[in-house]
Every structure is written in structure tokens, then in C-alpha cells.
Scaffold this motif. Structure first.
Motif, mmCIF file in Angstrom:
data_model
loop_
_atom_site.group_PDB
_atom_site.id
_atom_site.type_symbol
_atom_site.label_atom_id
_atom_site.label_comp_id
_atom_site.label_asym_id
_atom_site.label_seq_id
_atom_site.Cartn_x
_atom_site.Cartn_y
_atom_site.Cartn_z
ATOM 1 N N ARG A 1 0.829 -1.213 0.000
ATOM 2 C CA ARG A 1 0.000 0.000 0.000
ATOM 3 C C ARG A 1 0.862 1.260 0.000
ATOM 4 N N GLU A 2 1.888 1.277 0.817
ATOM 5 C CA GLU A 2 2.756 2.455 0.892
ATOM 6 C C GLU A 2 3.446 2.713 -0.446
ATOM 7 N N LEU A 3 3.925 1.669 -1.094
ATOM 8 C CA LEU A 3 4.607 1.827 -2.385
ATOM 9 C C LEU A 3 3.650 2.372 -3.445
ATOM 10 N N ALA A 4 2.452 1.803 -3.516
ATOM 11 C CA ALA A 4 1.481 2.245 -4.522
ATOM 12 C C ALA A 4 1.033 3.681 -4.263
ATOM 13 N N GLU A 5 0.742 4.008 -3.003
ATOM 14 C CA GLU A 5 0.278 5.355 -2.682
ATOM 15 C C GLU A 5 1.364 6.395 -2.953
ATOM 16 N N ASP A 6 2.606 6.032 -2.706
ATOM 17 C CA ASP A 6 3.711 6.961 -2.979
ATOM 18 C C ASP A 6 3.791 7.301 -4.462
ATOM 19 N N VAL A 7 3.631 6.299 -5.322
ATOM 20 C CA VAL A 7 3.693 6.558 -6.762
ATOM 21 C C VAL A 7 2.495 7.383 -7.222
ATOM 22 N N VAL A 8 1.310 7.102 -6.679
ATOM 23 C CA VAL A 8 0.135 7.916 -7.023
ATOM 24 C C VAL A 8 0.404 9.385 -6.680
ATOM 25 N N ALA B 1 -2.815 0.678 -11.003
ATOM 26 C CA ALA B 1 -3.418 0.464 -12.319
ATOM 27 C C ALA B 1 -4.809 1.086 -12.390
ATOM 28 N N ARG B 2 -5.591 0.940 -11.313
ATOM 29 C CA ARG B 2 -6.927 1.541 -11.295
ATOM 30 C C ARG B 2 -6.827 3.062 -11.385
ATOM 31 N N HIS B 3 -5.892 3.643 -10.662
ATOM 32 C CA HIS B 3 -5.704 5.093 -10.696
ATOM 33 C C HIS B 3 -5.350 5.550 -12.113
ATOM 34 N N LEU B 4 -4.475 4.836 -12.767
ATOM 35 C CA LEU B 4 -4.065 5.208 -14.118
ATOM 36 C C LEU B 4 -5.228 5.063 -15.099
ATOM 37 N N GLU B 5 -5.968 3.971 -14.994
ATOM 38 C CA GLU B 5 -7.111 3.744 -15.889
ATOM 39 C C GLU B 5 -8.153 4.836 -15.717
ATOM 40 N N GLU B 6 -8.387 5.264 -14.476
ATOM 41 C CA GLU B 6 -9.353 6.338 -14.224
ATOM 42 C C GLU B 6 -8.915 7.649 -14.860
ATOM 43 N N GLY B 7 -7.612 7.813 -15.058
ATOM 44 C CA GLY B 7 -7.095 9.019 -15.699
ATOM 45 C C GLY B 7 -6.961 8.901 -17.204
ATOM 46 N N GLY B 8 -7.423 7.785 -17.778
ATOM 47 C CA GLY B 8 -7.393 7.614 -19.222
ATOM 48 C C GLY B 8 -6.192 6.866 -19.753
ATOM 49 N N THR B 9 -5.362 6.313 -18.889
ATOM 50 C CA THR B 9 -4.191 5.555 -19.314
ATOM 51 C C THR B 9 -4.551 4.088 -19.481
ATOM 52 N N HIS B 10 -4.114 3.494 -20.574
ATOM 53 C CA HIS B 10 -4.268 2.049 -20.738
ATOM 54 C C HIS B 10 -3.164 1.375 -19.934
ATOM 55 N N ALA B 11 -3.519 0.717 -18.824
ATOM 56 C CA ALA B 11 -2.537 0.147 -17.905
ATOM 57 C C ALA B 11 -2.566 -1.373 -17.944
#
Length: 263
Positions: A38-45, A69-79
Motif C-alpha cells: 500500500r505504501e509503495l502504490a500510494e507513494d507513486v500515485v 493500475a486503477r488510478h491510471l485507468e481512471e485518468g485515461g491511461t491504458h494500464a
């Protein structure tokens, strides 16, 4: 022409995959722990939020939470999500082989590169899988992590310490490596957080649940009952006034781009 020597086999790919499969199995049964993931993913977000940059395509390596991946997809990125282990819903990849499906605008690697045998080679493969100007963000365990547990294990082994805890990358050395491998705009920073544990057995169980246990090719002999008692005693001697034992997790994040051609 001289053939460069192969990197030493410090880590076992078989044990590495098994650790990540066990991690997923424990998560499925509700006994898993995902603090580090969780910490690693949240840091990158957070980092991507500061960049305010749009990415057409992304490869996300090692994020067991799925949050990035969900965060990127919500922003329009194909992840595309991938992992060294055959986990549900992800592609299986080998970080020490060319990455399929590229080139990508963004590649993120979380908690993986500290257990590859050829770190420079893995970073070069990531750069080659990026589009010109594409961005890499790679976060993994760094020197200084788990100092209390390391000291306890050394004490338990006595005069003949066995390989039990992974060698770790120094932040300064990582920065020099990015520059040497041809990344543009290289940035390296170290960060970390503390976690409170109630006992030696809890930290050992938590590390296994997060796939952070020993995956060395030469893992050393099993600890004797006496040695386990020594390690437990030494680790728990650090108990603080609140009854908990505080341990530090350190990470390094590498950021760089595949250089765009100049005309």
C-alpha cells in the motif's frame, strides 16, 4: 571481443515466485498483510499527481494492491499489470528478459528490483521498453531496512553468520547507476516508514505474508531452536515503553526517462 561475465546468482527465481504466490494465498484467506504494498502504490500515485502528465500506456510491475493500475485507468491511461508470479489478473513477466507489449509511456516497478540478480540489466530492459521520453518509476527496499531484525539474526547465528537477509542497495549507488545506464532526468530519493510489532513472531509472519521473506539462492541452514530463541530474545529486547517493537522499512525510488532523440 570479451564476453561480459554473467551476474552472480544471488537470488532464486523459483523461491521468489513461491514467496509471491504464498503472499497471494494468504491475502485470499484473509491472513495477509499489505502495509508495504500500500505504501509503495500510494507513494507513486502522489508522485504522478505532482507531475500532472498524461500517459497513453503504462506497464505496472509488482503492485499487488491493484490501486495504481486503477488510478491510471481512471485518468485515461491504458494500464497493464504484470508480475514475476502467475497471480490472478496479471501478465507473467521476467524482469531480466525483454518486457513484452511496449513501448510504454510509463513503466512502474514496485518492490521487485531488490531481488533481481542483474539490477543494471533489469533497468536497461525497462528503459528499452519505454517510448522516447517515457518515464520509469521504480521503488524497492533500500539499505537501512529492518536493522533490528538484522542485528537479532546475526546474534542468533553467533560466530558463523549465515545468509538470511537480503543485501540492499544504497541510495547514492542507485543514483550513480541511473546516470551510467543512460537515463535522462535521473532522480533518486530515499524514504521510509516505521511499523510497530508486538513480537518477533509477528514480524516474521508479516514479512512472509508480504512476500518479503528470504529468497536467496543460498538461504543458509535452518535456525536451531536455540538460535530462534536467541533471535526472539534479542529482537524483543528492543521493546519500548508502549510495549511495542518499532522497526524501520527503508526504500529507494528511481525516476528517469528514456532519452528522446534530438534533432
Amino acid at each position: 571481443m570479451d564476453i561480459p561475465p554473467s551476474p552472480p546468482k544471488i537470488f532464486s527465481r523459483k523461491r521468489r515466485v513461491a514467496a509471491r504466490l504464498r503472499m497471494q494465498s494468504m491475502a485470499d484467506t484473509g491472513s495477509g498483510v499489505a502495509t508495504v504494498a500500500r505504501e509503495l502504490a500510494e507513494d507513486v500515485v502522489d508522485r504522478l499527481g505532482f507531475l500532472r502528465e498524461d500517459f497513453e500506456s503504462a506497464l505496472v510491475l509488482g503492485d499487488r494492491t491493484g490501486a495504481l493500475a486503477r488510478h491510471l485507468e481512471e485518468g485515461g491511461t491504458h494500464a497493464i499489470s504484470a508480475d514475476p508470479a502467475p497471480l490472478p489478473g496479471v501478465r507473467v513477466i521476467d524482469e531480466e528478459a525483454p518486457l513484452p507489449g511496449g513501448p510504454f509511456s510509463l513503466i512502474v516497478s514496485l518492490g521487485l528490483l531488490d531481488t533481481v540478480n542483474d539490477l543494471p540489466g533489469a533497468l536497461v530492459l525497462i528503459r528499452r521498453a519505454l517510448k522516447p521520453g517515457g518515464l520509469m518509476i521504480a521503488s524497492f527496499g533500500a539499505a537501512g531496512s529492518l536493522s533490528g531484525l538484522r542485528a537479532a539474526m546475526l546474534q542468533a547465528d553467533g560466530e558463523r553468520p549465515a545468509p538470511r537477509i537480503h543485501p540492499q542497495v544504497d541510495v547514492r549507488a542507485a543514483g550513480q547507476l541511473l546516470t551510467r545506464l543512460g537515463f535522462a532526468d535521473p532522480v533518486v530519493d530515499g524514504w521510509g516508514f516505521d511499523v510497530d510489532f508486538e513480537s518477533f513472531d509477528q514480524i516474521v509472519g508479516d514479512l512472509r505474508a508480504q512476500g518479503l521473506n528470504n529468497v536467496l539462492a543460498n538461504s543458509g541452514p535452518h535456525l536451531s531452536r536455540k538460535a530462534v530463541h536467541t533471535a526472539r530474545t534479542q529482537f524483543e529486547a528492543r521493546r519500548e515503553a508502549d510495549g511495542l517493537i518499532r522497526e524501520r522499512f527503508e526504500f529507494v525510488t528511481l525516476t528517469g526517462r528514456n532519452p528522446a532523440p534530438r534533432f
